[in-house]
Design an enzyme around this catalytic site. Structure first.
Site, PDB file in Angstrom:
ATOM      1  N   SER A 172       0.986  -1.089  -0.046  1.00 14.13           N
ATOM      2  CA  SER A 172      -0.005  -0.065   0.042  1.00 14.13           C
ATOM      3  C   SER A 172       0.904   1.289  -0.084  1.00 14.13           C
ATOM      4  CB  SER A 172      -0.748  -0.173   1.298  1.00 14.13           C
ATOM      5  OG  SER A 172      -1.674   1.066   1.608  1.00 14.13           O
ATOM      6  N   TYR A 186      -4.831   8.228  -6.789  1.00  8.31           N
ATOM      7  CA  TYR A 186      -3.988   7.310  -6.215  1.00  8.31           C
ATOM      8  C   TYR A 186      -4.083   6.880  -4.709  1.00  8.31           C
ATOM      9  CZ  TYR A 186       0.786   5.669  -4.681  1.00  8.31           C
ATOM     10  OH  TYR A 186       1.849   4.642  -4.265  1.00  8.31           O
ATOM     11  N   LYS A 190      -5.451   3.184  -2.934  1.00 11.02           N
ATOM     12  CA  LYS A 190      -4.709   2.854  -1.841  1.00 11.02           C
ATOM     13  C   LYS A 190      -5.542   2.496  -0.534  1.00 11.02           C
ATOM     14  CE  LYS A 190      -0.420   2.202  -3.822  1.00 11.02           C
ATOM     15  NZ  LYS A 190       0.058   1.002  -4.032  1.00 11.02           N
TER      16      LYS A 190
HETATM   17  N1  LIG Z   1       8.853   3.887  -4.012  1.00 14.92           N
HETATM   18  C1  LIG Z   1       8.084   4.371  -3.003  1.00 14.92           C
HETATM   19  O1  LIG Z   1       8.590   5.345  -2.305  1.00 14.92           O
HETATM   20  C2  LIG Z   1       6.910   3.985  -2.833  1.00 14.92           C
HETATM   21  C3  LIG Z   1       6.370   4.694  -1.526  1.00 14.92           C
HETATM   22  C4  LIG Z   1       4.829   4.267  -1.197  1.00 14.92           C
HETATM   23  C5  LIG Z   1       4.561   3.244  -1.781  1.00 14.92           C
HETATM   24  N2  LIG Z   1       4.978   2.534  -2.951  1.00 14.92           N
HETATM   25  C6  LIG Z   1       4.330   1.594  -3.519  1.00 14.92           C
HETATM   26  O2  LIG Z   1       5.171   0.517  -3.862  1.00 14.92           O
HETATM   27  C7  LIG Z   1       4.900  -0.207  -5.004  1.00 14.92           C
HETATM   28  C8  LIG Z   1       6.053  -0.190  -5.840  1.00 14.92           C
HETATM   29  O3  LIG Z   1       6.496   0.955  -6.122  1.00 14.92           O
HETATM   30  P1  LIG Z   1       7.953   1.461  -6.815  1.00 14.92           P
HETATM   31  O4  LIG Z   1       8.275   2.545  -6.428  1.00 14.92           O
HETATM   32  O5  LIG Z   1       8.677   0.021  -6.958  1.00 14.92           O
HETATM   33  O6  LIG Z   1       7.247   1.543  -8.321  1.00 14.92           O
HETATM   34  P2  LIG Z   1       7.954   1.323  -9.706  1.00 14.92           P
HETATM   35  O7  LIG Z   1       9.399   1.219  -9.613  1.00 14.92           O
HETATM   36  O8  LIG Z   1       7.265   2.225 -10.829  1.00 14.92           O
HETATM   37  O9  LIG Z   1       7.572  -0.270 -10.152  1.00 14.92           O
HETATM   38  C9  LIG Z   1       6.136  -0.382 -10.450  1.00 14.92           C
HETATM   39  C10 LIG Z   1       6.131  -1.933 -10.959  1.00 14.92           C
HETATM   40  O10 LIG Z   1       4.810  -2.186 -11.034  1.00 14.92           O
HETATM   41  C11 LIG Z   1       4.734  -2.883 -12.267  1.00 14.92           C
HETATM   42  N3  LIG Z   1       3.596  -2.508 -13.014  1.00 14.92           N
HETATM   43  C12 LIG Z   1       2.900  -1.422 -13.305  1.00 14.92           C
HETATM   44  N4  LIG Z   1       1.707  -1.496 -13.766  1.00 14.92           N
HETATM   45  C13 LIG Z   1       1.722  -2.962 -14.040  1.00 14.92           C
HETATM   46  C14 LIG Z   1       0.465  -3.692 -14.478  1.00 14.92           C
HETATM   47  N5  LIG Z   1      -0.625  -2.999 -15.357  1.00 14.92           N
HETATM   48  N6  LIG Z   1       0.722  -4.864 -14.580  1.00 14.92           N
HETATM   49  C15 LIG Z   1       1.778  -5.578 -14.145  1.00 14.92           C
HETATM   50  N7  LIG Z   1       2.826  -5.007 -13.535  1.00 14.92           N
HETATM   51  C16 LIG Z   1       2.653  -3.566 -13.509  1.00 14.92           C
HETATM   52  C17 LIG Z   1       5.835  -2.372 -13.071  1.00 14.92           C
HETATM   53  O11 LIG Z   1       6.338  -3.036 -14.277  1.00 14.92           O
HETATM   54  P3  LIG Z   1       7.110  -2.511 -15.452  1.00 14.92           P
HETATM   55  O12 LIG Z   1       8.422  -1.831 -15.079  1.00 14.92           O
HETATM   56  O13 LIG Z   1       7.079  -3.736 -16.435  1.00 14.92           O
HETATM   57  O14 LIG Z   1       5.986  -1.486 -16.006  1.00 14.92           O
HETATM   58  C18 LIG Z   1       6.885  -2.236 -12.184  1.00 14.92           C
HETATM   59  O15 LIG Z   1       7.695  -3.555 -12.099  1.00 14.92           O
HETATM   60  C19 LIG Z   1       3.944   0.648  -5.763  1.00 14.92           C
HETATM   61  O16 LIG Z   1       2.550  -0.155  -5.326  1.00 14.92           O
HETATM   62  C20 LIG Z   1       3.928   1.742  -5.047  1.00 14.92           C
HETATM   63  O17 LIG Z   1       2.573   2.659  -4.959  1.00 14.92           O
HETATM   64  C21 LIG Z   1       6.080   3.007  -3.216  1.00 14.92           C
END
Ligand SMILES: NC(=O)c1ccc[n+]([C@@H]2O[C@H](COP(=O)([O-])OP(=O)(O)OC[C@H]3O[C@@H](n4cnc5c(N)ncnc54)[C@H](OP(=O)(O)O)[C@@H]3O)[C@@H](O)[C@H]2O)c1
Length: 369
Positions: A172, A186, A190
């Site tokens: 989340s 967004y 969540k």
């Molecule tokens: N990073 C942060 O600071 C942070 C903070 C709070 C929450 N989050 C949450 O943590 C999770 C991961 O974040 P992240 O920073 O790692 O994001 P990210 O680097 O953009 O990675 C997102 C991942 O989701 C995949 N994805 C997107 N759309 C998809 C779909 N329709 N079907 C299958 N896969 C899909 C992408 O695949 P492709 O690369 O192949 O597109 C990628 O592997 C998310 O839910 C985000 O909301 C992150």
């Protein structure tokens, strides 16, 4: 430095200087102990090609577990996703499509023989005022973040029920616990995920299936190869140009955009350290419902919960009138009763006067004149 040594001796958000203590979940959840025997788990990591997912896949492989890492785009080939590790299977799917999710679950079972732990790190958000985001953008965020999570659960829960064991670790966000200006839809996705998982938890507990909502704060990439990584620093956000009413420099709707641009790659929380804790979550005996990651997540969610509690206290008198036997209520109650008695007495006197007038013994006002 191998993945395992990279994770030892660290703290989730603290500086590296204070980080001699081992990074570990609290003893109350019975986390895996260093050097102790533990079961080799089979993981599926959806979003395994992203910022958080890559670190988690690396961490789990580094600890000797078996992992299916799942990407979406064809640029992420199954070969490139394997990270040169024979314990890793790379697959592609689109979480918006339930059938493609089900194929990942099936292929993992065929390949590794079982599944123990499913992580959903897939997801994205659009930065922009609620008024500026069009229906397609909003629906797509729901399809990916909410329906994606539901597809993953529905494709795997029958299997988990059957084996009477299974664990979900669902990413989340702090945006699942508080509204952030510039991230309305967004946040809504969540919040929806939080409601779904929290409700489901009660339904599946008797099947020995457990779930944790992972709520990271602002996470920076800090894998040793992070600088060579082609992913943008804020991978999971797209920025929508603001319309005129929301475009001035101090507009609250630009808060999320300003934050992303201001932080650049200086987010306070480490993805590598988060990954270590999430890995421990997969192995601990008593996982919590929520795992908050990083000082920003703790402080912002705590402040938000405090403000909800304070508002509730300020307004609760509307819903809980003072009971007659509550301390201090007697005096007020007696006061009310006295007022009521005075009023009744006055009314009675007036009625008596009226009756006397109607008797005809006294002349009507007009006759008096
Ligand atoms: N990073 C942060 O600071 C942070 C903070 C709070 C929450 N989050 C949450 O943590 C999770 C991961 O974040 P992240 O920073 O790692 O994001 P990210 O680097 O953009 O990675 C997102 C991942 O989701 C995949 N994805 C997107 N759309 C998809 C779909 N329709 N079907 C299958 N896969 C899909 C992408 O695949 P492709 O690369 O192949 O597109 C990628 O592997 C998310 O839910 C985000 O909301 C992150």
């Amino acid at each position: 430095m191998d993945a395992r040594s990279a994770h030892d001796g660290a703290s989730v958000a603290g500086s590296d200087t204070s980080a001699r203590a081992r990074l570990q979940l609290p003893a109350s959840c019975d986390p895996p102990q260093p050097g102790a025997q533990r079961k080799q788990l089979v993981w599926i990591v959806f979003g395994g090609t992203g910022h958080m997912g890559r670190s988690l896949v690396k961490c789990a492989l580094g600890h000797g577990d078996l992992v299916t890492t799942v990407g979406r785009l064809f640029e992420s080939t199954p070969e490139s996703m394997k990270q040169q590790n024979e314990n890793c299977l790379g697959l592609l799917c689109d979480v918006r499509d339930g059938a493609s999710v089900a194929r990942v679950v099936e292929r993992t079972r065929d390949y590794f023989g079982r599944i123990d732990c499913i992580v959903n790190c897939s997801g994205y958000g659009v930065i922009g005022a609620c008024e500026d985001q069009d229906e397609h953008e909003i629906r797509n965020q729901f399809e990916t973040n909410f329906m994606g999570t539901l597809h993953i659960i529905q494709a795997s829960l029958p299997y988990f029920r059957q084996q009477n064991a299974g664990r979900y670790l669902i990413f989340s966000s702090t945006s699942g616990a508080l509204g952030v200006p510039g991230l309305g839809p967004y946040c809504a996705t969540k919040y929806a995920v939080e409601g779904l998982v929290e409700a489901m938890l009660y339904e599946v507990d008797s099947f020995n299936v457990k779930a944790t909502l992972v709520e990271p704060g602002l996470v920076r990439r800090d894998e040793p190869d992070a600088r060579m990584n082609p992913l943008p620093t804020w991978g999971h956000f797209l920025i929508k140009p603001a319309s005129e009413p929301y475009a001035h420099a101090t507009s609250p709707a630009l808060h999320a955009k300003r934050m992303v641009q201001w932080l650049g790659d200086r987010q306070p929380t480490s993805a590598v350290k988060c990954a270590e804790l999430v890995w421990q979550l997969g192995h601990c005996s008593y996982p919590p419902l929520r795992l908050l990651l990083g000082s920003y997540a703790i402080e912002s969610i705590r402040d938000r919960l405090r403000s909800v509690t304070e508002e509730l206290e300020d307004w609760k008198h509307l819903n809980f009138p003072v009971a007659p036997d509550a301390p201090g209520a007697e005096k007020d109650d007696k006061g009310d009763r006295d007022d009521r008695d005075d009023r009744d007495e006055r009314d009675e006197r007036d009625d008596r006067d009226d009756r006397d007038d109607d008797d005809g013994d006294s002349p009507s006002p007009s006759m008096k004149e």
